[in-house]
Design an enzyme around this catalytic site. Structure first.
Site, PDB file in Angstrom:
ATOM      1  N   GLU A  55      57.739  38.473  38.803  1.00  0.00           N
ATOM      2  CA  GLU A  55      58.078  37.056  38.755  1.00  0.00           C
ATOM      3  C   GLU A  55      58.994  36.713  37.606  1.00  0.00           C
ATOM      4  O   GLU A  55      58.980  37.348  36.551  1.00  0.00           O
ATOM      5  CB  GLU A  55      56.801  36.228  38.655  1.00  0.00           C
ATOM      6  CG  GLU A  55      56.115  36.183  39.997  1.00  0.00           C
ATOM      7  CD  GLU A  55      55.124  35.048  40.122  1.00  0.00           C
ATOM      8  OE1 GLU A  55      54.495  34.946  41.185  1.00  0.00           O
ATOM      9  OE2 GLU A  55      54.986  34.271  39.171  1.00  0.00           O
ATOM     10  N   CYS A  97      62.129  33.152  31.717  1.00  0.00           N
ATOM     11  CA  CYS A  97      61.077  34.105  31.356  1.00  0.00           C
ATOM     12  C   CYS A  97      61.206  35.300  32.308  1.00  0.00           C
ATOM     13  O   CYS A  97      61.077  35.147  33.526  1.00  0.00           O
ATOM     14  CB  CYS A  97      59.723  33.414  31.503  1.00  0.00           C
ATOM     15  SG  CYS A  97      58.343  34.482  31.109  1.00  0.00           S
ATOM     16  N   CYS A 139      51.325  46.233  34.213  1.00  0.00           N
ATOM     17  CA  CYS A 139      51.371  46.588  32.794  1.00  0.00           C
ATOM     18  C   CYS A 139      50.194  47.507  32.492  1.00  0.00           C
ATOM     19  O   CYS A 139      49.091  47.318  33.010  1.00  0.00           O
ATOM     20  CB  CYS A 139      51.287  45.341  31.922  1.00  0.00           C
ATOM     21  SG  CYS A 139      51.405  45.710  30.153  1.00  0.00           S
ATOM     22  N   CYS A 146      45.379  44.151  28.398  1.00  0.00           N
ATOM     23  CA  CYS A 146      44.832  43.048  27.579  1.00  0.00           C
ATOM     24  C   CYS A 146      43.817  42.258  28.411  1.00  0.00           C
ATOM     25  O   CYS A 146      44.043  41.977  29.589  1.00  0.00           O
ATOM     26  CB  CYS A 146      45.947  42.144  27.084  1.00  0.00           C
ATOM     27  SG  CYS A 146      47.138  43.031  26.068  1.00  0.00           S
ATOM     28  N   CYS A 197      44.778  38.865  30.305  1.00  0.00           N
ATOM     29  CA  CYS A 197      46.065  38.829  31.028  1.00  0.00           C
ATOM     30  C   CYS A 197      45.859  39.359  32.439  1.00  0.00           C
ATOM     31  O   CYS A 197      45.366  40.483  32.618  1.00  0.00           O
ATOM     32  CB  CYS A 197      47.080  39.676  30.270  1.00  0.00           C
ATOM     33  SG  CYS A 197      48.633  39.883  31.154  1.00  0.00           S
ATOM     34  N   CYS A 201      52.125  31.622  31.730  1.00  0.00           N
ATOM     35  CA  CYS A 201      51.938  33.001  31.268  1.00  0.00           C
ATOM     36  C   CYS A 201      50.636  33.565  31.796  1.00  0.00           C
ATOM     37  O   CYS A 201      49.629  32.886  31.824  1.00  0.00           O
ATOM     38  CB  CYS A 201      51.828  33.054  29.755  1.00  0.00           C
ATOM     39  SG  CYS A 201      53.284  32.546  28.943  1.00  0.00           S
TER      40      CYS A 201
HETATM   41  N1  SAH Z   1      53.662  42.253  27.161  1.00  0.00           N
HETATM   42  C1  SAH Z   1      54.267  41.339  26.289  1.00  0.00           C
HETATM   43  C2  SAH Z   1      55.058  40.261  26.988  1.00  0.00           C
HETATM   44  C3  SAH Z   1      54.477  39.709  28.264  1.00  0.00           C
HETATM   45  S1  SAH Z   1      53.028  38.741  28.090  1.00  0.00           S
HETATM   46  C4  SAH Z   1      53.244  40.727  25.355  1.00  0.00           C
HETATM   47  O1  SAH Z   1      52.067  40.950  25.548  1.00  0.00           O
HETATM   48  O2  SAH Z   1      53.657  40.096  24.397  1.00  0.00           O
HETATM   49  C5  SAH Z   1      53.702  37.251  27.387  1.00  0.00           C
HETATM   50  C6  SAH Z   1      52.702  36.422  26.632  1.00  0.00           C
HETATM   51  O3  SAH Z   1      51.751  35.835  27.528  1.00  0.00           O
HETATM   52  C7  SAH Z   1      51.904  37.210  25.619  1.00  0.00           C
HETATM   53  O4  SAH Z   1      51.824  36.548  24.394  1.00  0.00           O
HETATM   54  C8  SAH Z   1      50.569  37.272  26.266  1.00  0.00           C
HETATM   55  O5  SAH Z   1      49.585  37.489  25.319  1.00  0.00           O
HETATM   56  C9  SAH Z   1      50.467  35.943  26.961  1.00  0.00           C
HETATM   57  N2  SAH Z   1      49.446  35.892  28.003  1.00  0.00           N
HETATM   58  C10 SAH Z   1      49.062  36.866  28.814  1.00  0.00           C
HETATM   59  N3  SAH Z   1      48.086  36.434  29.637  1.00  0.00           N
HETATM   60  C11 SAH Z   1      47.860  35.156  29.340  1.00  0.00           C
HETATM   61  C12 SAH Z   1      46.974  34.154  29.845  1.00  0.00           C
HETATM   62  N4  SAH Z   1      46.142  34.405  30.848  1.00  0.00           N
HETATM   63  N5  SAH Z   1      47.040  32.941  29.298  1.00  0.00           N
HETATM   64  C13 SAH Z   1      47.899  32.669  28.301  1.00  0.00           C
HETATM   65  N6  SAH Z   1      48.744  33.559  27.783  1.00  0.00           N
HETATM   66  C14 SAH Z   1      48.722  34.786  28.285  1.00  0.00           C
HETATM   67 FE1  SF4 Z   2      50.700  43.722  29.202  1.00  0.00          FE
HETATM   68 FE2  SF4 Z   2      49.650  41.348  29.647  1.00  0.00          FE
HETATM   69 FE3  SF4 Z   2      49.002  42.687  27.442  1.00  0.00          FE
HETATM   70 FE4  SF4 Z   2      51.473  41.653  27.677  1.00  0.00          FE
HETATM   71  S1  SF4 Z   2      49.561  40.522  27.581  1.00  0.00           S
HETATM   72  S2  SF4 Z   2      50.907  43.715  26.975  1.00  0.00           S
HETATM   73  S3  SF4 Z   2      51.781  41.891  29.908  1.00  0.00           S
HETATM   74  S4  SF4 Z   2      48.553  43.303  29.545  1.00  0.00           S
END
Ligand code: SAH
Ligand code: SF4
Length: 381
Positions: free
Chosen positions: A91, A104, A111, A115, A118, A343
């Site tokens: 996306e 974005c 990934c 995390c 996420c 996000c």
């Molecule tokens: N992988 C990279 C970039 C993609 S994620 C990273 O982790 O930085 C982009 C941002 O979205 C990151 O700061 C991540 O922590 C945040 N993010 C991921 N899942 C989310 C969620 N469910 N709610 C809010 N922010 C989220």
């Molecule tokens: Fe990967 Fe999501 Fe963690 Fe970013 S926040 S590193 S996209 S798992």
């Protein structure tokens, strides 16, 4: 073998032209046609010699990604789902604001970082995107928006690598993509307006500082290793006492004199006053002069996470503690809520290939159609 020219930064395109027996300056013309004018057909590139156009047709093409669906939010945010083959989709989200247009962009299908908060992380890793697939998101969005707004000037002023995936785990494809974004013959974006967001892949942060020092955002999410190990498993490999010095090192190359930490606010997990005080201590240990900003992100919940969004009052209190200690802290405005563009909500079905396949089949028939109805929304940009 034919090649997709979206894969090439200007230097590689020049080398490609030389291999075709053409002068390097032809590459500049070609690059401008592709990126500045959004042209995908060699026949339309009127100032290129006919012989070159014919030659190109045999060895190269310009192809973006197929759009699976497009959603336009009431607030003007647009979300595209792109097919990257093999049942994978990524996306891209356009966020219009008064003084800028931000795109974005995704760097991977899925990934591997896992995390906890996420949804992309929960789905696991499918594959790295190519340079062409990263650039195609910008190419498509910029030229789509220009056509629909009937504007000649640039619409996307900022790119954030905050879509799906960990950009620094796809370093080889990322660097040429960034170069294309920054190139004056390409999109001409300022280094300050291109942001790579990372969960903290330290060796690659150092390389980025050398190779292409754009703005950096680091996803922190916790003030100590015990909590961060749990939320961002990469912390076990690259703990805070190594990550923070790496951030400081990056500052010596960065286009801005500060770095941004992202901090997703999770109810009862990392959002207490004591966590904010711990952050202040941690940041000030490295320098008492301001060197970083915090961006507090309201968590976008999804069922499998078992986590909840912090109440707004607590987010405000948290921000107040950081701001009170001289750490500039903002709270991210959620955009595109009505179209799940926030996000962590991106391409929710990527890992579930069958589901994506079905969704694509369902949506392909309606792809693009809603645009015309929503052009008024877009024109509010
Ligand atoms: N992988 C990279 C970039 C993609 S994620 C990273 O982790 O930085 C982009 C941002 O979205 C990151 O700061 C991540 O922590 C945040 N993010 C991921 N899942 C989310 C969620 N469910 N709610 C809010 N922010 C989220
Ligand atoms: Fe990967 Fe999501 Fe963690 Fe970013 S926040 S590193 S996209 S798992």
């Amino acid at each position: 073998m034919t090649v997709n020219l979206l894969d090439y930064d200007l230097e590689s395109l020049a080398a490609f032209c030389e291999r075709l027996g053409e002068k390097r300056f032809r590459a500049v013309q070609l690059f401008r046609w592709i990126h500045q004018r959004g042209c995908a057909h060699f026949d339309d590139m009127s100032d290129l010699a006919k012989s070159l156009r014919e030659k190109l047709k045999g060895v190269a093409y310009v192809k973006a990604l197929d759009v699976v669906s497009q959603h336009i939010s009431a607030d003007g945010t647009i979300k595209w789902l792109f097919d990257v083959g093999g049942g994978n989709a990524v996306e891209t989200v356009f966020i219009p604001e008064d003084d800028r247009g931000t795109l974005c962009v995704s760097s991977q299908a899925g990934c591997a970082m896992g995390c906890r908060f996420c949804s992309t992380g929960h789905q696991g890793f499918s594959r790295n995107l190519t340079t062409g697939e990263i650039v195609a998101q910008l190419w498509f969005a910029e030229h789509f928006l220009r056509r629909h707004l009937q504007r000649d000037e640039r619409i996307i002023s900022n790119v954030v690598m905050m879509g799906m995936g960990e950009p620094l785990q796809n370093y080889a494809a990322l660097i040429p993509a960034l170069r294309i974004m920054l190139d004056d013959h390409g999109y001409g974006l300022s280094r300050r307006r291109v942001t790579v967001s990372t969960s903290g892949v330290i060796p690659k942060m150092d390389m980025l500082g050398q190779d292409c020092p754009v703005a950096l955002a680091v996803s922190l999410h916790a003030p100590n290793n015990a909590l961060r190990d749990h939320l961002v498993p990469l912390n076990i490999k690259y703990p805070l006492e190594e990550l923070l010095p790496a951030c400081r090192r990056y500052l010596t190359h960065a286009p801005r004199d500060f770095l941004t930490f992202e901090y997703c606010m999770l109810d009862g997990v990392n959002d207490q006053a004591e966590h904010a005080h711990e952050i202040v201590q941690m940041v000030q240990k490295y320098s008492s002069a301001p060197w970083c900003k915090f961006n507090l992100i309201p968590f976008n919940p999804f069922p499998a996470s078992g986590l909840l969004r912090s109440p707004q009052k607590r987010v405000l209190e948290f921000a107040q503690i950081l701001n009170g200690a001289g750490i500039t802290t903002t709270i991210r405005k959620t955009r595109g809520d009505d179209i799940d563009a926030a996000c962590g909500q991106l391409a929710g079905d990527v890992k579930d290939r069958t589901k994506v396949g079905e969704r694509m089949a369902r949506q392909r028939t309606i792809a693009i159609k809603p645009v015309d109805r929503h052009v008024e929304n877009v024109t509010k940009i």
